[in-house]
Design a protein around this motif. Structure first.
Motif, PDB file in Angstrom:
ATOM      1  N   ASN A  37       0.818  -1.215   0.000  1.00 55.68           N
ATOM      2  CA  ASN A  37       0.000   0.000   0.000  1.00 55.68           C
ATOM      3  C   ASN A  37       0.858   1.274   0.000  1.00 55.68           C
ATOM      4  O   ASN A  37       0.551   2.243   0.686  1.00 55.68           O
ATOM      5  CB  ASN A  37      -0.959   0.003   1.192  1.00 55.68           C
ATOM      6  CG  ASN A  37      -2.100   1.001   1.001  1.00 55.68           C
ATOM      7  OD1 ASN A  37      -2.531   1.254  -0.134  1.00 55.68           O
ATOM      8  ND2 ASN A  37      -2.588   1.573   2.081  1.00 55.68           N
ATOM      9  N   ILE A  38       1.946   1.221  -0.779  1.00 56.77           N
ATOM     10  CA  ILE A  38       2.818   2.391  -0.940  1.00 56.77           C
ATOM     11  C   ILE A  38       2.519   3.013  -2.298  1.00 56.77           C
ATOM     12  O   ILE A  38       2.695   2.372  -3.337  1.00 56.77           O
ATOM     13  CB  ILE A  38       4.304   2.001  -0.843  1.00 56.77           C
ATOM     14  CG1 ILE A  38       4.607   1.426   0.538  1.00 56.77           C
ATOM     15  CG2 ILE A  38       5.207   3.209  -1.134  1.00 56.77           C
ATOM     16  CD1 ILE A  38       6.019   0.868   0.684  1.00 56.77           C
ATOM     17  N   LYS A  39       2.050   4.241  -2.306  1.00 60.83           N
ATOM     18  CA  LYS A  39       1.607   4.866  -3.543  1.00 60.83           C
ATOM     19  C   LYS A  39       2.690   5.784  -4.101  1.00 60.83           C
ATOM     20  O   LYS A  39       2.541   7.003  -4.143  1.00 60.83           O
ATOM     21  CB  LYS A  39       0.312   5.639  -3.306  1.00 60.83           C
ATOM     22  CG  LYS A  39      -0.814   4.765  -2.747  1.00 60.83           C
ATOM     23  CD  LYS A  39      -2.099   5.534  -2.606  1.00 60.83           C
ATOM     24  CE  LYS A  39      -3.168   4.694  -1.932  1.00 60.83           C
ATOM     25  NZ  LYS A  39      -3.398   3.406  -2.584  1.00 60.83           N
ATOM     26  N   ASP A  40       3.793   5.185  -4.468  1.00 65.97           N
ATOM     27  CA  ASP A  40       4.913   5.940  -5.034  1.00 65.97           C
ATOM     28  C   ASP A  40       5.784   4.963  -5.791  1.00 65.97           C
ATOM     29  O   ASP A  40       5.496   3.759  -5.841  1.00 65.97           O
ATOM     30  CB  ASP A  40       5.702   6.630  -3.909  1.00 65.97           C
ATOM     31  CG  ASP A  40       6.393   7.906  -4.376  1.00 65.97           C
ATOM     32  OD1 ASP A  40       6.632   8.017  -5.590  1.00 65.97           O
ATOM     33  OD2 ASP A  40       6.676   8.774  -3.532  1.00 65.97           O
ATOM     34  N   SER A  41       6.859   5.440  -6.387  1.00 71.56           N
ATOM     35  CA  SER A  41       7.787   4.559  -7.080  1.00 71.56           C
ATOM     36  C   SER A  41       9.172   5.191  -7.037  1.00 71.56           C
ATOM     37  O   SER A  41       9.315   6.379  -6.729  1.00 71.56           O
ATOM     38  CB  SER A  41       7.359   4.329  -8.534  1.00 71.56           C
ATOM     39  OG  SER A  41       7.390   5.549  -9.267  1.00 71.56           O
ATOM     40  N   ILE A  42      10.192   4.389  -7.362  1.00 72.15           N
ATOM     41  CA  ILE A  42      11.560   4.887  -7.358  1.00 72.15           C
ATOM     42  C   ILE A  42      12.371   4.136  -8.415  1.00 72.15           C
ATOM     43  O   ILE A  42      12.298   2.907  -8.486  1.00 72.15           O
ATOM     44  CB  ILE A  42      12.206   4.749  -5.952  1.00 72.15           C
ATOM     45  CG1 ILE A  42      13.616   5.352  -5.942  1.00 72.15           C
ATOM     46  CG2 ILE A  42      12.228   3.297  -5.480  1.00 72.15           C
ATOM     47  CD1 ILE A  42      14.194   5.482  -4.532  1.00 72.15           C
ATOM     48  N   PRO A  43      13.130   4.832  -9.268  1.00 72.98           N
ATOM     49  CA  PRO A  43      13.963   4.143 -10.257  1.00 72.98           C
ATOM     50  C   PRO A  43      15.068   3.339  -9.570  1.00 72.98           C
ATOM     51  O   PRO A  43      15.539   3.698  -8.488  1.00 72.98           O
ATOM     52  CB  PRO A  43      14.558   5.292 -11.084  1.00 72.98           C
ATOM     53  CG  PRO A  43      13.684   6.467 -10.821  1.00 72.98           C
ATOM     54  CD  PRO A  43      13.182   6.293  -9.417  1.00 72.98           C
ATOM     55  N   VAL A  44      15.472   2.261 -10.222  1.00 71.62           N
ATOM     56  CA  VAL A  44      16.560   1.419  -9.737  1.00 71.62           C
ATOM     57  C   VAL A  44      17.575   1.282 -10.861  1.00 71.62           C
ATOM     58  O   VAL A  44      17.244   0.811 -11.950  1.00 71.62           O
ATOM     59  CB  VAL A  44      16.052   0.028  -9.306  1.00 71.62           C
ATOM     60  CG1 VAL A  44      17.199  -0.790  -8.710  1.00 71.62           C
ATOM     61  CG2 VAL A  44      14.910   0.154  -8.303  1.00 71.62           C
ATOM     62  N   PHE A  45      18.808   1.702 -10.602  1.00 73.97           N
ATOM     63  CA  PHE A  45      19.859   1.662 -11.618  1.00 73.97           C
ATOM     64  C   PHE A  45      20.854   0.547 -11.323  1.00 73.97           C
ATOM     65  O   PHE A  45      21.101   0.188 -10.177  1.00 73.97           O
ATOM     66  CB  PHE A  45      20.629   2.989 -11.662  1.00 73.97           C
ATOM     67  CG  PHE A  45      19.843   4.149 -12.222  1.00 73.97           C
ATOM     68  CD1 PHE A  45      18.551   4.002 -12.685  1.00 73.97           C
ATOM     69  CD2 PHE A  45      20.409   5.408 -12.268  1.00 73.97           C
ATOM     70  CE1 PHE A  45      17.836   5.066 -13.190  1.00 73.97           C
ATOM     71  CE2 PHE A  45      19.708   6.500 -12.772  1.00 73.97           C
ATOM     72  CZ  PHE A  45      18.410   6.324 -13.234  1.00 73.97           C
ATOM     73  N   HIS A  46      21.449   0.035 -12.387  1.00 74.48           N
ATOM     74  CA  HIS A  46      22.580  -0.876 -12.248  1.00 74.48           C
ATOM     75  C   HIS A  46      23.841  -0.078 -11.924  1.00 74.48           C
ATOM     76  O   HIS A  46      23.974   1.094 -12.316  1.00 74.48           O
ATOM     77  CB  HIS A  46      22.816  -1.640 -13.553  1.00 74.48           C
ATOM     78  CG  HIS A  46      21.691  -2.524 -13.963  1.00 74.48           C
ATOM     79  ND1 HIS A  46      21.414  -3.711 -13.326  1.00 74.48           N
ATOM     80  CD2 HIS A  46      20.783  -2.403 -14.975  1.00 74.48           C
ATOM     81  CE1 HIS A  46      20.374  -4.292 -13.925  1.00 74.48           C
ATOM     82  NE2 HIS A  46      19.979  -3.510 -14.912  1.00 74.48           N
TER      83      HIS A  46
END
Length: 282
Positions: free
Chosen positions: A249-258
């Motif tokens: 129930n987390i209404k956000d996102s975050i990019p993940v880089f190598h």
């Protein structure tokens, strides 16, 4: 020019092609050459040793022997490949009988396991061989505008008796690299925790819970993106992010880089060149 035998891990060949794509772009900028070992085979992940210890020793002894034939250390950009191949090397180095049995088979294709090549991670090569001072000199686009959450993953830290480069409770190598590239690291509890990848197919709910905890903490700390040295961790934290955050129930996102993409960005390459558009979350 420092040269290494580059182990082509299955995950990069199939799902995370952008890791090797970005690595190819900037390797010469840092005075390194990663010679691809096209004859190498799957390391067996964390499963083959339990199913067939002798095959585990054989396939990884062969992978190392290919690097030894080139006279180079074996380098991988996958944490699980790192742990797996180093585990096999330890078994072969400690058991003359096993080594003789493996070499009896390898000799049929002109190979021999000698134990002379080290098995190393890309992160270690950047820290130990290239060096943070040179990396700072080569930065063209400092990551000074970014708050970055380092996510180490299990298999580059534990067990420390086999890996031994970082304190598994307080790792610092990835943090040091981020800072050398001009970025600001954020302290957060989950940077040395498990991503959940290895339980994903048998216990998806538990795996997603683990991933959501790491993602949620990085989001709460207002990180601009997460960076990981492991493509398996990336697969969970990026590919399964939506599912994990929805469950929590987390209404956000975050990019993940190598790791290789973050280095490429600081060296002046564009997200398109580095393959970042291949990610699920951008």
């Amino acid at each position: 020019m420092k040269r290494y035998a580059y182990y082509l891990s299955c995950i990069n060949e199939a799902m995370t092609k952008e890791v090797d794509r970005s690595l190819e772009l900037w390797q010469n900028d840092l005075g390194v050459e990663f010679v691809r070992m096209h004859e190498s085979v799957c390391c067996g992940g964390s499963n083959l040793d339990y199913v067939s210890p002798k095959h585990f020793a054989l396939v990884n002894g062969r992978n190392i022997a290919l690097a030894e034939k080139l006279g180079l250390d074996l380098v991988t950009s996958c944490n699980t490949c790192l742990l797996t191949i180093r585990s096999a090397k330890k078994k072969l180095d400690e058991s003359p009988a096993l080594r003789d049995e493996v070499n009896g088979i390898l000799h049929k294709e002109g190979l021999e396991y000698k134990g002379t090549s080290e098995v190393r991670h890309l992160l270690w090569v950047l820290i130990e061989d290239v060096g943070l001072d040179l990396i700072r000199e080569k930065v063209k686009v400092p990551l000074s505008n970014y708050r970055i959450a380092p996510f180490y993953g299990c298999h580059i830290l534990r067990p420390s008796t086999l890996l031994g480069k970082d304190n598994p409770l307080e790792p610092s190598s990835l943090d040091q690299l981020i800072e050398a590239l001009g970025g600001k690291t954020i302290p957060y509890e989950h940077k040395n925790k498990c991503c959940g990848f290895h339980t994903l197919l048998v216990a998806e709910d538990e795996s997603l819970d683990v991933a959501a905890e790491a993602l949620g903490e990085a989001i709460d700390a207002k990180a601009d993106f997460i960076v990981t040295p492991c493509p398996l961790c990336h697969t969970v934290l990026d590919g399964y992010q939506s599912k994990a955050l929805k469950k929590a129930n987390i209404k956000d996102s975050i990019p993940v880089f190598h790791l290789s993409e973050m280095v490429g960005l600081a060296l002046g390459y564009t997200p398109r060149q580095l393959g970042i558009k291949r990610h699920i979350v951008t």
